[in-house]
Scaffold this motif. Structure first.
Motif, PDB file in Angstrom:
ATOM      1  N   ARG A 111     -17.189   6.765  -4.169  1.00 36.22           N
ATOM      2  CA  ARG A 111     -17.698   7.279  -2.898  1.00 36.22           C
ATOM      3  C   ARG A 111     -17.302   6.400  -1.703  1.00 36.22           C
ATOM      4  N   GLN A 112     -16.296   5.597  -1.871  1.00 35.88           N
ATOM      5  CA  GLN A 112     -15.804   4.763  -0.774  1.00 35.88           C
ATOM      6  C   GLN A 112     -14.551   5.395  -0.175  1.00 35.88           C
ATOM      7  N   LYS A 113     -14.348   5.179   1.127  1.00 39.10           N
ATOM      8  CA  LYS A 113     -13.135   5.635   1.803  1.00 39.10           C
ATOM      9  C   LYS A 113     -12.620   4.516   2.687  1.00 39.10           C
ATOM     10  N   ILE A 114     -11.299   4.408   2.782  1.00 30.43           N
ATOM     11  CA  ILE A 114     -10.682   3.365   3.600  1.00 30.43           C
ATOM     12  C   ILE A 114      -9.556   4.002   4.410  1.00 30.43           C
ATOM     13  N   ARG A 115      -9.343   3.452   5.598  1.00 30.19           N
ATOM     14  CA  ARG A 115      -8.278   3.927   6.490  1.00 30.19           C
ATOM     15  C   ARG A 115      -7.101   2.965   6.367  1.00 30.19           C
ATOM     16  N   LEU A 116      -5.918   3.494   6.055  1.00 24.86           N
ATOM     17  CA  LEU A 116      -4.737   2.676   5.830  1.00 24.86           C
ATOM     18  C   LEU A 116      -3.614   3.141   6.750  1.00 24.86           C
ATOM     19  N   THR A 117      -2.683   2.234   7.028  1.00 17.96           N
ATOM     20  CA  THR A 117      -1.529   2.564   7.865  1.00 17.96           C
ATOM     21  C   THR A 117      -0.252   2.060   7.202  1.00 17.96           C
ATOM     22  N   GLU A 118       0.830   2.730   7.497  1.00 17.76           N
ATOM     23  CA  GLU A 118       2.149   2.344   7.000  1.00 17.76           C
ATOM     24  C   GLU A 118       3.154   2.492   8.137  1.00 17.76           C
ATOM     25  N   ARG A 119       3.960   1.471   8.344  1.00 24.72           N
ATOM     26  CA  ARG A 119       4.954   1.488   9.424  1.00 24.72           C
ATOM     27  C   ARG A 119       6.289   1.997   8.892  1.00 24.72           C
ATOM     28  N   TRP A 120       6.878   2.904   9.620  1.00 24.87           N
ATOM     29  CA  TRP A 120       8.170   3.491   9.255  1.00 24.87           C
ATOM     30  C   TRP A 120       9.186   3.097  10.326  1.00 24.87           C
ATOM     31  N   THR A 121       9.982   2.096  10.021  1.00 25.16           N
ATOM     32  CA  THR A 121      11.024   1.640  10.940  1.00 25.16           C
ATOM     33  C   THR A 121      12.281   2.461  10.703  1.00 25.16           C
ATOM     34  N   GLY A 122      12.885   2.926  11.788  1.00 24.28           N
ATOM     35  CA  GLY A 122      14.059   3.772  11.664  1.00 24.28           C
ATOM     36  C   GLY A 122      13.722   5.234  11.468  1.00 24.28           C
ATOM     37  N   SER A 123      12.559   5.631  11.929  1.00 24.43           N
ATOM     38  CA  SER A 123      12.178   7.041  11.842  1.00 24.43           C
ATOM     39  C   SER A 123      13.123   7.868  12.716  1.00 24.43           C
ATOM     40  N   PRO A 124      13.252   9.164  12.431  1.00 22.89           N
ATOM     41  CA  PRO A 124      14.241   9.981  13.156  1.00 22.89           C
ATOM     42  C   PRO A 124      13.912  10.111  14.635  1.00 22.89           C
ATOM     43  N   GLN A 125      14.975  10.210  15.432  1.00 18.80           N
ATOM     44  CA  GLN A 125      14.804  10.405  16.868  1.00 18.80           C
ATOM     45  C   GLN A 125      14.970  11.866  17.270  1.00 18.80           C
ATOM     46  N   PHE A 126      15.542  12.644  16.363  1.00 21.51           N
ATOM     47  CA  PHE A 126      15.707  14.072  16.639  1.00 21.51           C
ATOM     48  C   PHE A 126      15.630  14.809  15.305  1.00 21.51           C
ATOM     49  N   ASP A 127      14.456  15.331  15.009  1.00 19.17           N
ATOM     50  CA  ASP A 127      14.274  16.024  13.729  1.00 19.17           C
ATOM     51  C   ASP A 127      12.934  16.746  13.738  1.00 19.17           C
ATOM     52  N   TRP A 128      12.749  17.541  12.733  1.00 15.78           N
ATOM     53  CA  TRP A 128      11.504  18.277  12.565  1.00 15.78           C
ATOM     54  C   TRP A 128      11.218  18.337  11.073  1.00 15.78           C
ATOM     55  N   GLY A 129      10.053  17.862  10.667  1.00 15.13           N
ATOM     56  CA  GLY A 129       9.785  17.806   9.241  1.00 15.13           C
ATOM     57  C   GLY A 129       8.335  17.515   8.928  1.00 15.13           C
ATOM     58  N   GLU A 130       8.119  16.857   7.790  1.00 17.93           N
ATOM     59  CA  GLU A 130       6.761  16.617   7.319  1.00 17.93           C
ATOM     60  C   GLU A 130       6.713  15.334   6.503  1.00 17.93           C
ATOM     61  N   VAL A 131       5.609  14.603   6.635  1.00 21.34           N
ATOM     62  CA  VAL A 131       5.349  13.442   5.783  1.00 21.34           C
ATOM     63  C   VAL A 131       4.268  13.839   4.784  1.00 21.34           C
ATOM     64  N   THR A 132       4.440  13.379   3.555  1.00 21.18           N
ATOM     65  CA  THR A 132       3.490  13.682   2.488  1.00 21.18           C
ATOM     66  C   THR A 132       3.108  12.399   1.774  1.00 21.18           C
ATOM     67  N   LEU A 133       1.828  12.202   1.582  1.00 18.72           N
ATOM     68  CA  LEU A 133       1.314  11.054   0.836  1.00 18.72           C
ATOM     69  C   LEU A 133       0.669  11.585  -0.443  1.00 18.72           C
ATOM     70  N   THR A 134       1.117  11.055  -1.577  1.00 23.00           N
ATOM     71  CA  THR A 134       0.598  11.482  -2.874  1.00 23.00           C
ATOM     72  C   THR A 134      -0.104  10.306  -3.539  1.00 23.00           C
ATOM     73  N   ALA A 135      -1.403  10.462  -3.765  1.00 22.17           N
ATOM     74  CA  ALA A 135      -2.214   9.420  -4.394  1.00 22.17           C
ATOM     75  C   ALA A 135      -2.447   9.787  -5.855  1.00 22.17           C
ATOM     76  N   THR A 136      -2.239   8.809  -6.734  1.00 21.40           N
ATOM     77  CA  THR A 136      -2.450   9.028  -8.154  1.00 21.40           C
ATOM     78  C   THR A 136      -3.321   7.920  -8.722  1.00 21.40           C
ATOM     79  N   ALA A 137      -4.109   8.271  -9.710  1.00 18.02           N
ATOM     80  CA  ALA A 137      -4.897   7.345 -10.500  1.00 18.02           C
ATOM     81  C   ALA A 137      -5.081   8.003 -11.855  1.00 18.02           C
ATOM     82  N   LYS A 138      -5.800   7.365 -12.749  1.00 16.91           N
ATOM     83  CA  LYS A 138      -5.978   7.939 -14.075  1.00 16.91           C
ATOM     84  C   LYS A 138      -6.658   9.299 -13.975  1.00 16.91           C
ATOM     85  N   ASP A 139      -5.997  10.317 -14.494  1.00 14.62           N
ATOM     86  CA  ASP A 139      -6.523  11.684 -14.573  1.00 14.62           C
ATOM     87  C   ASP A 139      -6.686  12.356 -13.210  1.00 14.62           C
ATOM     88  N   VAL A 140      -6.023  11.861 -12.176  1.00 19.72           N
ATOM     89  CA  VAL A 140      -6.178  12.485 -10.865  1.00 19.72           C
ATOM     90  C   VAL A 140      -4.886  12.303 -10.061  1.00 19.72           C
TER      91      VAL A 140
END
Length: 314
Positions: free
Chosen positions: A240-269
């Motif tokens: 029942r805990q939640k944490i706010r995390l950040t990740e820096r992306w150096t060299g991200s596109p300057q002209f594009d259109w897309g999506e970022v996806t974060l996939t979290a895995t643990a045992k059985d989930v």
């Protein structure tokens, strides 16, 4: 009052240590317990004084939680309300004085309520130093109206308690509130662009998880722009805990259109969350906005002219 979180390998701070009885210092630094609702577990905790002077401690049970800053394992202070394992732990002695370079063992009981929820209830047996040290602030004794007053700091060390109340376990994990903030040069190609990806990792279940998170970014036509496993993920995400995390992306596109996806895995989930992004240089964005505004004005002018022409024809 400041409570120090237990160290990663042994619950000590160089001056005193707290660990399960009948074990060498650091040999079994944590308590691993399981119990049915309505039962009582008995164990013993040892407090070792590593200094050359006697130390007096207050012993108490504390609930554990993940810190907001980095998701580390931390425990509630003695002044905070305990609702889980911290409320169920009762040392036989609330106060203990340990001679120099000696250790004292104190029995304690952990009584699980009849209505306790199944799953993990992490906590700690804490030894709080009764000495109050001067902290940051102005000299003690200064009037409240004249500025800040020095803050008294008490230090504590706790031996972690990993308690599981027997019953159904439900692992559940969520990736929530994904955002992407972009920082691009004014002129395309004039510098390196960066993006900050923020997200909330939420343990929605009743067991402790050891999550891993993979980040993927795709551009137009599904082109892979970024694929990496995140390193700054807490080793334990408590129930029942939640944490706010950040990740820096150096060299991200300057002209594009897309999506970022974060996939979290643990045992059985396994769960994912994401966010769309539009990377558009500021000069190009201004041109697009200006062109759009001009088109709207032109359309409005043509409509007005057409309306006038229609009125003249009548």
């Amino acid at each position: 009052m400041v409570v120090a979180a237990p160290a990663a390998q042994a619950a000590e701070n160089g001056e005193w240590a707290v660990y399960p009885a009948a074990s060498q210092l650091g040999g079994r630094p944590y308590f691993y317990l399981s119990a049915d609702p309505g039962t009582t577990v008995k164990d013993q905790v040892t407090v070792a004084n590593k200094t050359g002077a006697p130390l007096t401690f207050r012993l108490y049970g504390a609930d554990a939680y993940n810190t907001e800053r980095d998701g580390g394992f931390a425990v509630r202070t003695s002044q905070e309300k305990q609702t889980g394992a911290g409320a169920w732990i009762k040392p036989d002695r609330a106060r203990v004085t340990v001679p120099p370079r000696s250790a004292v063992t104190v029995p304690y009981t952990l009584t699980v309520p009849e209505d306790a929820e199944p799953g993990d209830h992490p906590g700690a047996v804490v030894a709080l130093d009764e000495r109050v040290e001067a902290g940051w602030g102005s000299p003690q004794g200064e009037a409240l109206g004249g500025g800040s007053v020095a803050v008294g700091v008490q230090r504590a060390v706790g031996a972690r308690v990993y308690l599981r109340v027997n019953g159904p376990t439900v692992p559940a994990l969520a990736v929530e509130d994904v955002t992407l903030d972009q920082d691009r040069p004014l002129v395309p190609g004039a510098g390196t662009s960066t993006a900050t990806i923020s997200f909330t990792l939420h343990n929605r279940g009743n067991v402790t998880l050891n999550p891993k998170v993979a980040l993927r970014a795709e551009g137009v036509f599904g082109r892979t722009l970024l694929a990496r496993d995140l390193a700054k993920i807490p080793s334990e995400l408590l129930p029942r805990q939640k944490i706010r995390l950040t990740e820096r992306w150096t060299g991200s596109p300057q002209f594009d259109w897309g999506e970022v996806t974060l996939t979290a895995t643990a045992k059985d989930v396994r769960e994912s969350g994401g966010a769309s992004f539009l990377a558009l240089p500021w000069v190009a964005a201004a041109a697009v906005l200006a062109g759009g505004a001009a088109a709207l004005i032109g359309l409005r002018v043509r409509r007005v002219q057409a309306g006038r022409a229609g009125s003249a024809g009548h």
